[in-house]
Design a protein around this motif. Sequence first.
Motif, short mmCIF file in Angstrom:
data_model
loop_
_atom_site.label_atom_id
_atom_site.label_comp_id
_atom_site.label_asym_id
_atom_site.label_seq_id
_atom_site.Cartn_x
_atom_site.Cartn_y
_atom_site.Cartn_z
N VAL A 53 27.55 47.55 -134.26
CA VAL A 53 28.12 47.97 -135.42
C VAL A 53 26.94 48.13 -136.52
O VAL A 53 26.73 48.95 -137.23
CB VAL A 53 29.35 47.22 -136.02
N LEU A 54 26.11 47.14 -136.55
CA LEU A 54 24.94 46.98 -137.40
C LEU A 54 24.05 47.88 -137.30
O LEU A 54 23.55 48.79 -138.24
CB LEU A 54 24.40 45.57 -137.77
N MET A 55 23.50 48.18 -135.97
CA MET A 55 22.70 49.21 -135.61
C MET A 55 23.08 50.44 -135.67
O MET A 55 22.34 51.39 -136.21
CB MET A 55 22.30 48.94 -134.22
N GLY A 56 24.63 50.74 -135.59
CA GLY A 56 25.23 52.11 -135.93
C GLY A 56 25.13 52.51 -137.23
O GLY A 56 24.64 53.59 -137.65
N ILE A 57 25.20 51.31 -138.17
CA ILE A 57 25.27 51.93 -139.49
C ILE A 57 23.95 52.25 -139.90
O ILE A 57 23.69 52.85 -140.84
CB ILE A 57 25.79 50.64 -140.30
N SER A 58 22.88 51.33 -139.51
CA SER A 58 21.46 51.60 -140.05
C SER A 58 21.02 52.85 -139.33
O SER A 58 20.44 53.65 -139.98
CB SER A 58 20.71 50.44 -139.19
N THR A 59 21.50 53.29 -138.13
CA THR A 59 21.10 54.68 -137.67
C THR A 59 21.68 55.54 -138.30
O THR A 59 21.11 56.70 -138.82
CB THR A 59 21.51 54.82 -136.16
N LEU A 60 23.07 55.51 -138.84
CA LEU A 60 23.65 56.44 -139.72
C LEU A 60 22.79 56.61 -141.18
O LEU A 60 22.76 57.71 -141.58
CB LEU A 60 25.10 56.12 -140.15
N ILE A 61 22.61 55.46 -141.90
CA ILE A 61 21.54 55.41 -143.00
C ILE A 61 20.41 56.25 -142.59
O ILE A 61 20.08 57.13 -143.65
CB ILE A 61 21.44 54.13 -143.43
N TRP A 62 19.86 55.88 -141.74
CA TRP A 62 18.34 56.54 -141.39
C TRP A 62 18.56 58.06 -141.21
O TRP A 62 17.72 58.80 -141.78
CB TRP A 62 17.58 55.76 -140.20
N SER A 63 19.51 58.50 -140.48
CA SER A 63 19.94 59.88 -140.34
C SER A 63 20.14 60.53 -141.69
O SER A 63 19.56 61.83 -141.97
CB SER A 63 21.16 60.37 -139.35
N LYS A 68 19.18 64.65 -141.73
CA LYS A 68 19.58 65.11 -140.28
C LYS A 68 20.96 65.79 -140.53
O LYS A 68 21.64 65.30 -141.59
CB LYS A 68 19.48 64.01 -139.47
N SER A 69 21.20 66.60 -139.66
CA SER A 69 22.62 67.24 -139.66
C SER A 69 23.82 66.30 -139.10
O SER A 69 23.51 65.36 -138.66
CB SER A 69 22.68 68.32 -138.78
N GLY A 70 25.13 66.65 -139.59
CA GLY A 70 26.19 65.79 -139.38
C GLY A 70 26.22 65.61 -137.84
O GLY A 70 26.58 64.51 -137.24
N ALA A 71 25.98 66.84 -137.20
CA ALA A 71 26.20 66.54 -135.44
C ALA A 71 25.01 65.69 -135.03
O ALA A 71 25.28 64.90 -134.05
CB ALA A 71 26.18 68.08 -134.93
N PHE A 72 23.91 65.91 -135.45
CA PHE A 72 22.70 64.88 -134.84
C PHE A 72 23.11 63.29 -135.36
O PHE A 72 23.04 62.71 -134.39
CB PHE A 72 21.36 65.35 -135.60
N ALA A 73 23.62 63.02 -136.67
CA ALA A 73 23.95 61.67 -136.90
C ALA A 73 25.12 61.13 -135.88
O ALA A 73 24.93 60.03 -135.54
CB ALA A 73 24.44 61.83 -138.47
N PHE A 74 26.12 61.80 -135.55
CA PHE A 74 27.13 61.41 -134.93
C PHE A 74 26.67 61.25 -133.33
O PHE A 74 27.02 60.22 -132.85
CB PHE A 74 28.32 62.73 -134.69
N LEU A 75 25.75 62.17 -132.86
CA LEU A 75 25.40 62.18 -131.38
C LEU A 75 24.33 60.86 -131.28
O LEU A 75 24.47 60.23 -130.35
CB LEU A 75 24.97 63.29 -130.79
N ILE A 76 23.37 60.81 -132.14
CA ILE A 76 22.41 59.66 -132.37
C ILE A 76 23.31 58.34 -132.63
O ILE A 76 22.73 57.23 -131.75
CB ILE A 76 21.20 59.69 -133.05
N VAL A 77 24.09 58.13 -133.41
CA VAL A 77 24.88 56.99 -133.46
C VAL A 77 25.64 56.58 -132.14
O VAL A 77 25.93 55.41 -131.74
CB VAL A 77 25.89 57.15 -134.53
N LEU A 78 26.35 57.66 -131.40
CA LEU A 78 27.05 57.48 -130.25
C LEU A 78 26.32 56.98 -129.43
O LEU A 78 26.50 55.85 -128.53
CB LEU A 78 27.57 58.68 -130.01
N ILE A 79 24.87 57.27 -129.00
CA ILE A 79 23.93 56.80 -128.24
C ILE A 79 23.53 55.33 -128.54
O ILE A 79 23.58 54.26 -127.62
CB ILE A 79 22.61 57.63 -128.24
N THR A 359 7.51 57.46 -144.12
CA THR A 359 7.50 58.61 -144.15
C THR A 359 8.27 59.70 -143.25
O THR A 359 8.69 59.04 -142.20
CB THR A 359 5.97 59.14 -143.90
N TYR A 360 8.85 60.70 -143.45
CA TYR A 360 9.95 61.34 -142.94
C TYR A 360 9.41 62.91 -142.84
O TYR A 360 8.87 63.09 -143.85
CB TYR A 360 11.22 61.23 -143.11
N ASN A 361 9.67 63.42 -141.82
CA ASN A 361 9.45 64.73 -141.76
C ASN A 361 10.59 65.55 -142.26
O ASN A 361 11.75 65.31 -142.15
CB ASN A 361 9.31 65.35 -140.19
#
Length: 361
Positions: A53-63, A68-79, A359-361
Amino acid sequence: MPAMRAQDPVWSRVMGGTTLLPEWAWVKLPECLGGKGLVVPIRVHYLLVVIPVLMGISTLIWSASAGKSGAFAFLIVLIVLLTLGPMLYLTVLLHELGHTIAAVRKGAKPIEILLWPLGGLASTETTHTGTSYCDRIYIAVMGPAVHVPLSLIWFVMGSVAAEEWTLSTQGRNVEKAGDWFEVFFILECQLNLIMLGFNLLIPSFPLDCSAILVNLLAWCGMHPHTIAIVLVGSSVVVILLLCTYAIWAMSRQYWGAVIWLAVAAFLAYNTWLIHNARVQGKLQETSVFNDRSERTDPEEHTLFEKMFEEHKTKQDHQPEQNQSDKSQGASSMDLSIVLVSAIVLYQLVGLIQSCEGPTYN
């Protein structure tokens, strides 16, 4: 983590009493691997979902911060949820089964396997386990050894799925089905390699490497108090490195690295218990130096009890001045550990301050 006694006071304090946790499932140890068909209950800690749960939230914040797009955020959080959720704890379970089967092969009786937020614990008791340091090293090694075939399995699956296979996720777009599976296979392979190296190469109690180190040094005839000092010193260095990495990662807005702070705090707590036990002369009460169980013959001396008795006999025959010198030497070593740790921490803080911001692209 290596096989330990179910009534270990360290773990009873950390876990809050494992007998209060529900038996989530049972697993039958395969006879073909030496498990003798024994059934082992699996207990699951209530806080097992904390890490994913913590890592999922962290990944969502980073996205979100990276645009990043909503689809990207959903798929990366799923992984992330799959990798650090069911797949992580399945991997930990297989790791603990490696310890358990190895202990059974050496005459142990399995008690249970506990899965909790920072890993797992295999509990066994026997009248035979620990009859030699080599046996105890074998049991400690067989947990991390499980990650070798697992890494190869994920490596082969990734090689089949990817046109150009590497252990890096860079350049892959998780919004494409093929790339999503490649990233998943890569992360699973990385996870097993990390667990292999972390448990086999990090000498900090209660990781598997600490059991290997303690039994190896005891095998070489080193005094148990000196072994404890070596273990505490190596643990302090590991804890400082983990804290440094976590602070550096969070300075780059990777908030999921707070997990490493939790791991460092857990290792620090156990390191303090070992140090405190050494100072109070109660090393035999700690799991790493205690191989007695309820099934052990009360009139029979265990491996570590013989070791403590031998060193006590030698100490009794030495002049008081030599004993005083050894006590002062131990205190000096403790002071050296503190000074070296302070210097390392100072250098690491300077390194963090010299790093560039996120730094982010």
